[in-house]
Design a protein around this motif. Sequence first.
Motif, PDB file in Angstrom:
ATOM      1  N   GLU A   1       0.832 -79.115 -76.376  1.00 11.85           N
ATOM      2  CA  GLU A   1       2.220 -78.421 -76.490  1.00 11.85           C
ATOM      3  C   GLU A   1       2.429 -78.591 -78.058  1.00 11.85           C
ATOM      4  OE1 GLU A   1       6.162 -77.332 -76.932  1.00 11.85           O
ATOM      5  OE2 GLU A   1       5.628 -79.377 -76.931  1.00 11.85           O
ATOM      6  N   LEU A   2       2.421 -79.924 -78.221  1.00 11.01           N
ATOM      7  CA  LEU A   2       2.925 -80.417 -79.701  1.00 11.01           C
ATOM      8  C   LEU A   2       1.958 -79.725 -80.717  1.00 11.01           C
ATOM      9  CD1 LEU A   2       3.252 -84.088 -79.146  1.00 11.01           C
ATOM     10  CD2 LEU A   2       5.189 -82.577 -79.684  1.00 11.01           C
ATOM     11  N   LEU A   3       0.747 -79.551 -80.326  1.00 10.30           N
ATOM     12  CA  LEU A   3      -0.213 -78.830 -81.396  1.00 10.30           C
ATOM     13  C   LEU A   3       0.034 -77.228 -81.498  1.00 10.30           C
ATOM     14  CD1 LEU A   3      -3.596 -80.606 -81.155  1.00 10.30           C
ATOM     15  CD2 LEU A   3      -1.992 -80.941 -82.882  1.00 10.30           C
ATOM     16  N   SER A   4       1.057 -76.682 -80.704  1.00 13.40           N
ATOM     17  CA  SER A   4       1.414 -75.258 -80.796  1.00 13.40           C
ATOM     18  C   SER A   4       2.193 -75.000 -81.897  1.00 13.40           C
ATOM     19  CB  SER A   4       1.863 -74.789 -79.543  1.00 13.40           C
ATOM     20  OG  SER A   4       3.085 -75.380 -79.121  1.00 13.40           O
TER      21      SER A   4
ATOM     22  N   GLN B   1      -9.449 -83.565 -75.422  1.00 10.76           N
ATOM     23  CA  GLN B   1     -10.661 -83.588 -74.738  1.00 10.76           C
ATOM     24  C   GLN B   1     -11.393 -82.472 -75.031  1.00 10.76           C
ATOM     25  OE1 GLN B   1      -9.636 -84.422 -70.407  1.00 10.76           O
ATOM     26  NE2 GLN B   1     -12.047 -83.940 -69.880  1.00 10.76           N
ATOM     27  N   PHE B   2     -12.824 -82.620 -75.076  1.00  7.96           N
ATOM     28  CA  PHE B   2     -13.814 -81.466 -74.961  1.00  7.96           C
ATOM     29  C   PHE B   2     -14.936 -81.991 -74.007  1.00  7.96           C
ATOM     30  CE2 PHE B   2     -17.870 -80.088 -76.428  1.00  7.96           C
ATOM     31  CZ  PHE B   2     -17.644 -78.622 -76.361  1.00  7.96           C
ATOM     32  N   GLU B   3     -14.887 -81.274 -72.872  1.00 10.45           N
ATOM     33  CA  GLU B   3     -16.161 -81.441 -71.761  1.00 10.45           C
ATOM     34  C   GLU B   3     -15.872 -82.940 -71.383  1.00 10.45           C
ATOM     35  OE1 GLU B   3     -19.770 -80.357 -73.341  1.00 10.45           O
ATOM     36  OE2 GLU B   3     -19.466 -78.017 -73.183  1.00 10.45           O
ATOM     37  N   ASN B   4     -16.706 -83.874 -71.461  1.00  9.98           N
ATOM     38  CA  ASN B   4     -16.635 -85.324 -71.020  1.00  9.98           C
ATOM     39  C   ASN B   4     -16.321 -86.183 -72.201  1.00  9.98           C
ATOM     40  OD1 ASN B   4     -19.309 -84.899 -72.198  1.00  9.98           O
ATOM     41  ND2 ASN B   4     -20.314 -85.767 -70.329  1.00  9.98           N
TER      42      ASN B   4
ATOM     43  N   ALA C   1     -15.942 -89.868 -87.316  1.00  5.76           N
ATOM     44  CA  ALA C   1     -16.720 -89.004 -87.081  1.00  5.76           C
ATOM     45  C   ALA C   1     -17.110 -88.508 -85.820  1.00  5.76           C
ATOM     46  CB  ALA C   1     -18.395 -89.165 -87.741  1.00  5.76           C
ATOM     47  N   PHE C   2     -16.964 -89.347 -84.665  1.00  2.99           N
ATOM     48  CA  PHE C   2     -16.908 -89.032 -83.444  1.00  2.99           C
ATOM     49  C   PHE C   2     -15.503 -88.275 -83.118  1.00  2.99           C
ATOM     50  CE2 PHE C   2     -15.491 -90.358 -79.176  1.00  2.99           C
ATOM     51  CZ  PHE C   2     -16.251 -89.827 -78.161  1.00  2.99           C
ATOM     52  N   GLN C   3     -14.657 -88.853 -83.536  1.00  2.28           N
ATOM     53  CA  GLN C   3     -13.284 -88.219 -83.151  1.00  2.28           C
ATOM     54  C   GLN C   3     -13.102 -86.667 -84.042  1.00  2.28           C
ATOM     55  OE1 GLN C   3      -9.539 -90.671 -83.507  1.00  2.28           O
ATOM     56  NE2 GLN C   3     -11.221 -92.082 -84.400  1.00  2.28           N
ATOM     57  N   ARG C   4     -13.755 -86.466 -85.004  1.00  4.14           N
ATOM     58  CA  ARG C   4     -13.638 -85.309 -85.774  1.00  4.14           C
ATOM     59  C   ARG C   4     -14.461 -84.426 -84.989  1.00  4.14           C
ATOM     60  NH1 ARG C   4     -16.316 -83.202 -91.355  1.00  4.14           N
ATOM     61  NH2 ARG C   4     -18.187 -83.555 -89.980  1.00  4.14           N
ATOM     62  N   TYR C   5     -15.494 -84.992 -84.376  1.00  4.17           N
ATOM     63  CA  TYR C   5     -16.631 -83.923 -83.473  1.00  4.17           C
ATOM     64  C   TYR C   5     -15.668 -83.406 -82.382  1.00  4.17           C
ATOM     65  CZ  TYR C   5     -20.466 -82.643 -80.465  1.00  4.17           C
ATOM     66  OH  TYR C   5     -21.072 -81.800 -79.719  1.00  4.17           O
ATOM     67  N   VAL C   6     -15.065 -84.255 -81.595  1.00  2.59           N
ATOM     68  CA  VAL C   6     -14.279 -84.187 -80.547  1.00  2.59           C
ATOM     69  C   VAL C   6     -13.252 -83.119 -80.669  1.00  2.59           C
ATOM     70  CG1 VAL C   6     -13.020 -84.930 -78.335  1.00  2.59           C
ATOM     71  CG2 VAL C   6     -14.815 -86.025 -79.316  1.00  2.59           C
ATOM     72  N   LEU C   7     -12.636 -83.266 -81.772  1.00  2.00           N
ATOM     73  CA  LEU C   7     -11.350 -82.399 -82.074  1.00  2.00           C
ATOM     74  C   LEU C   7     -11.801 -80.998 -82.673  1.00  2.00           C
ATOM     75  CD1 LEU C   7      -8.263 -82.418 -82.449  1.00  2.00           C
ATOM     76  CD2 LEU C   7      -8.377 -83.110 -85.040  1.00  2.00           C
ATOM     77  N   LYS C   8     -12.913 -80.834 -83.182  1.00  2.00           N
ATOM     78  CA  LYS C   8     -13.489 -79.802 -83.652  1.00  2.00           C
ATOM     79  C   LYS C   8     -13.856 -78.878 -82.722  1.00  2.00           C
ATOM     80  CE  LYS C   8     -15.736 -79.525 -87.848  1.00  2.00           C
ATOM     81  NZ  LYS C   8     -16.771 -79.518 -88.752  1.00  2.00           N
ATOM     82  N   LYS C   9     -14.286 -79.497 -81.675  1.00  2.00           N
ATOM     83  CA  LYS C   9     -14.881 -78.885 -80.418  1.00  2.00           C
ATOM     84  C   LYS C   9     -14.046 -78.141 -79.528  1.00  2.00           C
ATOM     85  CE  LYS C   9     -19.335 -78.845 -80.645  1.00  2.00           C
ATOM     86  NZ  LYS C   9     -20.369 -77.544 -80.858  1.00  2.00           N
ATOM     87  N   ALA C  10     -12.825 -79.039 -79.356  1.00  2.00           N
ATOM     88  CA  ALA C  10     -11.730 -78.828 -78.653  1.00  2.00           C
ATOM     89  C   ALA C  10     -10.654 -77.617 -79.258  1.00  2.00           C
ATOM     90  CB  ALA C  10     -10.798 -79.856 -78.389  1.00  2.00           C
TER      91      ALA C  10
END
Length: 408
Positions: free
Chosen positions: A88-91, A103-106, A158-167
Amino acid sequence: MMPEQSTVLKPNQRRCLTKSRFKLGMECPSKLFYTGKKEYANQQDDNAFLKALAEGGFQVGGLSQQRFGPAYEVKTLEYAAALAQTAELLSHDKIVIHEGAIQFENLFIRADILIKEGNTIRLIEVKAKSYDPEADGDFRGKKGELASKWKPYLLDVAFQRYVLKKAYPDLKVEAFLLLADKTAECSVDGLNQRFQMVKEENGRFHVEVKDADYLRKSAESLLRLISVDDQCNQLFRDALKETFGPVILEERIKWLADHYERDEKLIAPLSGSCGKCEFRATKKETSDGKRDGFKECWVAGMGWSEKEFEQPNILSLWNYREKTRLINERRGLISQVIESDLKLKTDDRSGISASERQWMQVSCVIDGKEDAWIDRKGLTEEIQEWKFPLHFIDFETTRVAIPFTAGM
């Protein structure tokens, strides 16, 4: 920046790989099976909090939250609620979020700071680590490789960026580290005292900040924001130096996450780094029914009996750099070390050399001796050089990232 808190899962919730679990899996994939399970002993259960307290991690976190002005903090630990609140905040077109849940998948992260402006999100990972612009530069060595001391931090972001880009694939994601600038000078006294740890009824801690508006200038001068997109790209492009499993970072993330979600143990090769394993049980913990993950790995990996496991192993051999080689040769006990392994030699200093010290330890294990050894001759010669009276000074040191006084 605070140690990552466990997120409350509902019964039907997926077991997700978080950034702390990812870090653990990169250290040793087998640890993912032991972590978070009450039946396994863990010697670092409280260490993350104590380290943050000792090194001023909570102060850096508190200061970092003042750097970018007014923000919203996602405080709930409940999985779905945190995700819904963050979404909601990111809207909003322009917003600053602390502890946003993605979250992206698991895969699941709680980002220290998210700053959204239009279609761009800046992901900022806060670390209570000192940074010297001249010495540390772009976190690379002379040959262009990522410096080993910075690689864990870069893997984290790098892990966090990956999850955020996928989400959020439709948004542009930029990654940053926010670090304590070694070259910056504090302009006020008592800055560290403006942050206080407060314990809540549920046992969690939060940071109370005094004079928040006043601290923004100090935050801007003391904490350096560094773009790490190039370094993240390099981590995903270059092969990892791993001994087994996928060596491409994206594949390795999926591999770790899938095994963690299914609660399947990955059998990592034994090595000298096992000496740092936190999943060891003390005698008291064992008597209380706690399981020993380290023991399970080593008994299975070396094919040892209970009696063999109780014998001194190669990990306790003092200052020996070839432990992994001996382990690979299935010589994991100190009693299996031979003289040629140590390359015995003397040096021109008084006393015994390092290799002689090692062989003495091996010999004592083989002969069953437990007596202490003292270099009486060398100690006597040293004492004879002392000039009296002697003065013994006891003092304490601290390594907190936030300076105590102006001018530091």
